[in-house]
Design an enzyme around this catalytic site. Structure first.
Site, PDB file in Angstrom:
ATOM      1  N   CYS A   1       0.852  -1.195   0.000  1.00 38.10           N
ATOM      2  CA  CYS A   1       0.000   0.000   0.000  1.00 38.10           C
ATOM      3  C   CYS A   1       0.885   1.241   0.000  1.00 38.10           C
ATOM      4  O   CYS A   1       1.881   1.285   0.730  1.00 38.10           O
ATOM      5  CB  CYS A   1      -0.895  -0.019   1.240  1.00 38.10           C
TER       6      CYS A   1
ATOM      7  N   HIS B   1      -9.309  -3.950  -1.372  1.00 41.90           N
ATOM      8  CA  HIS B   1      -8.270  -3.168  -0.684  1.00 41.90           C
ATOM      9  C   HIS B   1      -8.638  -1.676  -0.693  1.00 41.90           C
ATOM     10  O   HIS B   1      -8.568  -0.998   0.344  1.00 41.90           O
ATOM     11  CB  HIS B   1      -6.922  -3.410  -1.378  1.00 41.90           C
ATOM     12  N   GLU B   2      -9.040  -1.182  -1.872  1.00 48.59           N
ATOM     13  CA  GLU B   2      -9.357   0.254  -1.990  1.00 48.59           C
ATOM     14  C   GLU B   2     -10.640   0.607  -1.241  1.00 48.59           C
ATOM     15  O   GLU B   2     -10.720   1.652  -0.592  1.00 48.59           O
ATOM     16  CB  GLU B   2      -9.450   0.666  -3.462  1.00 48.59           C
TER      17      GLU B   2
ATOM     18  N   HIS C   1     -10.077   1.251   2.321  1.00 52.04           N
ATOM     19  CA  HIS C   1      -9.572   2.598   2.643  1.00 52.04           C
ATOM     20  C   HIS C   1     -10.717   3.571   2.898  1.00 52.04           C
ATOM     21  O   HIS C   1     -10.583   4.501   3.701  1.00 52.04           O
ATOM     22  CB  HIS C   1      -8.717   3.141   1.501  1.00 52.04           C
TER      23      HIS C   1
END
Ligand code: NI
Length: 194
Positions: free
Chosen positions: A116, A158-159, A162
Site C-alpha cells: 500500500c 483493498h481500496e 480505505h
C-alpha cells in the site's frame, strides 16, 4: 453530455492535474469512514479525480483512495497493469470508482500479498474474497455494475477498505506482515523459482 468548466477537466482528457501528497499510516483520515460523493460532476470532484490519477501514476501504484490524498470522500482509482512488482497483474483501463458497494461476495477466500502506498515497505498476506459483484458510479455520473475476480477483486476490496478506515495490515496476523526487503528475498524469489 455535460460540458465541464475547463477543457482540462473533460473525462479522458490529457491529465494536467498536479499530484497530491500521499498520507501515511497514522494520518487520521486513513482511519475514518469517508463520505458519499453527492456532486460527482462538480468541478472540484472532477479535479480531485484528475489529481488522484496524477498521484497514482507518479507513484506507480495500482490504485489509490481519496483518504490517501487527504480527502474523506468515497472515491478510488483502479489502474491495473502488469509491472515489475506485479508481473501477473491484469490490464484494466484506469477507472475512477465513486460511491462503490459490494453487492455480493463469492464464498471462496484466497490469500495473496499486498502492499500500500500509505504503508511503504510493508507486505501482508491478506485473505480476500476471490469473486465479488459490485456497483459504483463513473466520473460522468453513470452507475454501473460489474463482477471482479482474483487480482481485480483483491484491488477493489483493498481500496474499498480505505474508504472505511481499514488498512491491509488490519486483516492479517502480525506473523504474515513482512518488510519488503525480506518479502523479496523469501517470498518473491520462491514464487519466481521454476
Ligand atoms: Ni492501499
Amino acid at each position: 453530455m455535460r460540458r465541464y468548466a475547463s477543457l482540462a477537466l473533460e473525462p479522458g482528457s490529457i491529465c494536467v492535474a498536479e499530484q497530491l501528497e500521499i498520507t501515511q499510516l497514522g494520518h487520521p483520515l486513513l482511519r475514518q469512514k469517508a463520505s458519499e460523493v453527492t456532486t460527482i460532476l462538480a468541478t472540484q470532484t472532477q479535479h480531485l479525480i484528475d489529481q488522484m490519477f496524477a498521484t497514482v501514476n507518479q507513484a506507480k501504484g495500482m490504485g489509490i483512495a481519496a483518504p490517501q490524498v487527504a480527502y474523506s470522500q468515497r472515491i478510488f482509482i483502479m489502474c491495473c497493469q502488469p509491472n515489475q512488482r506485479y508481473p501477473n497483474a491484469p490490464q484494466m483501463d484506469p477507472t475512477a470508482v465513486i460511491n462503490p458497494v459490494i453487492t455480493q461476495y463469492g464464498e471462496e477466500i484466497e490469500k495473496d500479498w499486498e502492499g500500500c502506498l500509505s504503508l511503504p515497505g510493508l507486505r501482508g498476506n491478506v485473505p480476500r474474497h476471490k469473486h465479488i459483484q459490485v456497483a459504483y458510479s463513473l466520473r460522468d455520473g453513470q452507475r454501473v455494475e460489474a463482477s471482479f475476480d482474483g487480482f481485480l477483486a483483491r484491488l477493489f476490496q483493498h481500496e474499498l477498505d480505505h474508504l472505511d478506515g481499514i488498512v491491509f495490515i488490519d486483516r492479517v496476523a502480525t506473523t504474515e506482515i513482512y518488510m519488503e526487503k525480506e518479502w523479496r528475498k523469501q517470498i518473491l524469489s520462491n514464487d519466481l523459482a521454476p
